[in-house]
Scaffold this motif. Structure first.
Motif, PDB file in Angstrom:
ATOM      1  N   LEU A  64       5.115   7.874  -2.562  1.00  0.00           N
ATOM      2  CA  LEU A  64       5.038   7.854  -3.800  1.00  0.00           C
ATOM      3  C   LEU A  64       5.460   9.385  -4.491  1.00  0.00           C
ATOM      4  CD1 LEU A  64       3.493   4.837  -5.716  1.00  0.00           C
ATOM      5  CD2 LEU A  64       5.820   4.509  -4.051  1.00  0.00           C
ATOM      6  N   ASN A  65       6.567   9.984  -4.807  1.00  0.00           N
ATOM      7  CA  ASN A  65       6.801  10.914  -5.470  1.00  0.00           C
ATOM      8  C   ASN A  65       7.040  11.275  -7.039  1.00  0.00           C
ATOM      9  OD1 ASN A  65       7.322  14.243  -5.815  1.00  0.00           O
ATOM     10  ND2 ASN A  65       9.603  13.555  -5.377  1.00  0.00           N
ATOM     11  N   VAL A  66       5.887  11.333  -7.864  1.00  0.00           N
ATOM     12  CA  VAL A  66       6.299  11.960  -8.841  1.00  0.00           C
ATOM     13  C   VAL A  66       6.248  13.378  -9.129  1.00  0.00           C
ATOM     14  CG1 VAL A  66       5.206  11.530 -11.452  1.00  0.00           C
ATOM     15  CG2 VAL A  66       5.477   9.901  -9.514  1.00  0.00           C
ATOM     16  N   ASP A  67       7.938  14.160 -10.031  1.00  0.00           N
ATOM     17  CA  ASP A  67       7.574  15.354 -10.322  1.00  0.00           C
ATOM     18  C   ASP A  67       8.904  15.643 -11.707  1.00  0.00           C
ATOM     19  OD1 ASP A  67       7.483  17.666  -9.582  1.00  0.00           O
ATOM     20  OD2 ASP A  67       8.085  17.866  -7.329  1.00  0.00           O
ATOM     21  N   LEU A  68       8.910  16.543 -11.481  1.00  0.00           N
ATOM     22  CA  LEU A  68       9.214  17.146 -13.235  1.00  0.00           C
ATOM     23  C   LEU A  68      10.781  17.057 -12.570  1.00  0.00           C
ATOM     24  CD1 LEU A  68       9.577  18.138 -16.214  1.00  0.00           C
ATOM     25  CD2 LEU A  68       9.675  20.266 -14.885  1.00  0.00           C
ATOM     26  N   LYS A  69      10.882  17.775 -10.923  1.00  0.00           N
ATOM     27  CA  LYS A  69      12.132  18.124 -10.615  1.00  0.00           C
ATOM     28  C   LYS A  69      12.521  16.845  -9.382  1.00  0.00           C
ATOM     29  CE  LYS A  69      13.708  22.027 -12.868  1.00  0.00           C
ATOM     30  NZ  LYS A  69      14.556  22.951 -12.581  1.00  0.00           N
ATOM     31  N   LEU A  70      13.593  16.412  -9.229  1.00  0.00           N
ATOM     32  CA  LEU A  70      13.303  15.157  -8.489  1.00  0.00           C
ATOM     33  C   LEU A  70      14.829  15.640  -7.184  1.00  0.00           C
ATOM     34  CD1 LEU A  70      13.309  11.556  -9.761  1.00  0.00           C
ATOM     35  CD2 LEU A  70      11.131  12.989  -8.842  1.00  0.00           C
ATOM     36  N   PRO A  71      14.149  15.035  -5.816  1.00  0.00           N
ATOM     37  CA  PRO A  71      15.154  15.657  -4.242  1.00  0.00           C
ATOM     38  C   PRO A  71      16.057  14.998  -4.866  1.00  0.00           C
ATOM     39  CG  PRO A  71      13.854  14.323  -4.151  1.00  0.00           C
ATOM     40  CD  PRO A  71      12.952  14.397  -5.700  1.00  0.00           C
ATOM     41  N   ARG A 104       0.738  -1.273   0.167  1.00  0.00           N
ATOM     42  CA  ARG A 104       0.076  -0.153  -0.238  1.00  0.00           C
ATOM     43  C   ARG A 104       0.942   1.508   0.133  1.00  0.00           C
ATOM     44  NH1 ARG A 104      -5.216  -0.358   3.264  1.00  0.00           N
ATOM     45  NH2 ARG A 104      -4.592   1.210   4.251  1.00  0.00           N
ATOM     46  N   ALA A 105       0.703   2.543  -0.856  1.00  0.00           N
ATOM     47  CA  ALA A 105       1.258   3.788  -1.240  1.00  0.00           C
ATOM     48  C   ALA A 105       0.264   4.613  -0.688  1.00  0.00           C
ATOM     49  CB  ALA A 105       2.280   3.399  -1.624  1.00  0.00           C
ATOM     50  N   TYR A 106       0.876   5.912  -0.815  1.00  0.00           N
ATOM     51  CA  TYR A 106       0.303   6.795  -0.851  1.00  0.00           C
ATOM     52  C   TYR A 106       1.037   8.007  -1.728  1.00  0.00           C
ATOM     53  CZ  TYR A 106      -3.356   6.692   3.258  1.00  0.00           C
ATOM     54  OH  TYR A 106      -3.955   6.071   4.143  1.00  0.00           O
ATOM     55  N   LEU A 107       0.109   7.932  -2.842  1.00  0.00           N
ATOM     56  CA  LEU A 107       0.640   8.812  -3.800  1.00  0.00           C
ATOM     57  C   LEU A 107       0.696  10.862  -3.876  1.00  0.00           C
ATOM     58  CD1 LEU A 107       2.300   9.544  -6.687  1.00  0.00           C
ATOM     59  CD2 LEU A 107       0.203   8.485  -7.311  1.00  0.00           C
ATOM     60  N   VAL A 108       1.720  11.435  -3.885  1.00  0.00           N
ATOM     61  CA  VAL A 108       1.624  12.837  -3.999  1.00  0.00           C
ATOM     62  C   VAL A 108       2.457  13.319  -4.868  1.00  0.00           C
ATOM     63  CG1 VAL A 108       2.344  15.141  -2.715  1.00  0.00           C
ATOM     64  CG2 VAL A 108       1.558  12.758  -1.555  1.00  0.00           C
ATOM     65  N   THR A 109       2.356  14.250  -6.145  1.00  0.00           N
ATOM     66  CA  THR A 109       2.673  14.189  -7.069  1.00  0.00           C
ATOM     67  C   THR A 109       3.113  15.672  -6.754  1.00  0.00           C
ATOM     68  OG1 THR A 109       0.874  15.458  -8.411  1.00  0.00           O
ATOM     69  CG2 THR A 109       0.543  13.729  -9.056  1.00  0.00           C
ATOM     70  N   GLY A 110       4.011  16.190  -7.105  1.00  0.00           N
ATOM     71  CA  GLY A 110       4.844  17.468  -7.034  1.00  0.00           C
ATOM     72  C   GLY A 110       5.639  17.095  -5.442  1.00  0.00           C
ATOM     73  N   ALA A 111       6.001  16.146  -5.110  1.00  0.00           N
ATOM     74  CA  ALA A 111       6.475  16.224  -3.156  1.00  0.00           C
ATOM     75  C   ALA A 111       7.986  16.381  -3.823  1.00  0.00           C
ATOM     76  CB  ALA A 111       5.423  14.911  -3.290  1.00  0.00           C
ATOM     77  N   SER A 112       8.667  16.670  -4.522  1.00  0.00           N
ATOM     78  CA  SER A 112      10.002  17.406  -4.295  1.00  0.00           C
ATOM     79  C   SER A 112      10.304  18.526  -3.184  1.00  0.00           C
ATOM     80  CB  SER A 112      10.158  17.594  -5.465  1.00  0.00           C
ATOM     81  OG  SER A 112      10.660  16.432  -6.651  1.00  0.00           O
ATOM     82  N   ASN A 113       9.501  19.183  -3.389  1.00  0.00           N
ATOM     83  CA  ASN A 113       9.243  20.805  -2.760  1.00  0.00           C
ATOM     84  C   ASN A 113       8.065  21.438  -1.897  1.00  0.00           C
ATOM     85  OD1 ASN A 113       8.623  22.151  -5.341  1.00  0.00           O
ATOM     86  ND2 ASN A 113      10.869  21.551  -5.636  1.00  0.00           N
ATOM     87  N   GLY A 114       8.162  22.398  -0.927  1.00  0.00           N
ATOM     88  CA  GLY A 114       6.689  22.979  -1.040  1.00  0.00           C
ATOM     89  C   GLY A 114       5.777  22.710  -0.559  1.00  0.00           C
TER      90      GLY A 114
END
Length: 242
Positions: A32-39, A5-15
């Protein structure tokens, strides 16, 4: 073998997205983090995937991959961009971009997550809208798509409630993210005017928004759906309907 099981947050690299992810990670969830720029140094428990979510095929590909590897029971559609413009200056390219990012990508991820949520009889979906959905000068395409996210959430709440799935929106006002502060220096008169427009006489923080999203994401809060929570320091008072 069952999928984790997981929680997905788009744009989770910052802010705001990073603050929501931190809250979920502190509760012991896989995020799970889906973003254009990864941390460069993601926190423990965060699994990162790179994609340009304004591109439909990239959004579809990453959504399909995540759904095949994880049982996504919580989804925060947070990835966004402003694209300022008035009635005279807004372009159709800007409209296409924010529609793809705010509306099309949101629906793609929702549809990818629904099978696992329905199987579990539990799901939490949060749309990161904006106080601008009520109207904001120089934000014609942005406000239109943020209002669209609220409308999408309200309709989905009606369709999915019987499956134990709630769908709600969080609508931030002025929040002191790096992006906001880069165009609104602390000592600038315009920034001071924004602060003075709030009842609280301060900017919000990403953590303020994260706590609101956390309420909607909480497994115990299954009787609140189709709602909008404004995290705006009171700037919607006298504007938002009762």
């Amino acid at each position: 073998m069952s999928k984790p099981r997981a929680y997905l947050v788009t744009g989770a690299s910052n802010g705001i997205g990073a603050a929501i992810a931190a809250l979920l990670l502190a509760q012991g969830h896989t995020v799970l983090n889906v973003d254009l720029k990864l941390p460069s140094n993601p926190p423990a428990g965060m699994v990162c995937f790179q994609a340009d979510l304004s591109d439909e095929q990239q959004a579809r590909d990453v959504a399909a991959r995540l759904a095949s590897e994880y049982a996504i029971v919580g989804l925060v559609n947070n990835a966004g961009a402003t694209r300022p413009g008035t009635a005279e200056t807004a372009t159709l390219d800007s409209l296409d971009f924010v529609c793809n990012l705010h509306l099309k990508a949101s629906l793609i991820f929702i549809q990818a997550a629904l099978p696992a949520m329905k199987e579990a009889g539990f799901g939490r979906i949060v749309m990161l809208a904006s106080r601008a959905a009520l109207g904001k000068p120089n934000r014609v395409v942005y406000s239109a798509t943020k209002a669209g996210m609220i409308g999408m959430a309200r309709t989905l709440a009606m369709e999915l409630g019987g499956h134990g799935i709630t769908v709600n929106s969080v609508a931030p006002g002025p929040i002191a993210t790096e992006l906001f502060m880069s165009s609104n220096p602390p000592e600038a008169p315009s920034t001071k005017a924004i602060i003075n427009s709030t009842v609280c006489k301060r900017l919000g923080t990403p953590e303020d928004v994260a706590r609101a999203a956390g309420f909607f994401l909480d497994e115990a809060n299954g009787f609140v759906t189709g709602q909008v929570m404004y995290v705006c320091g009171g700037t919607t008072l006298g504007v938002a309907p009762v």
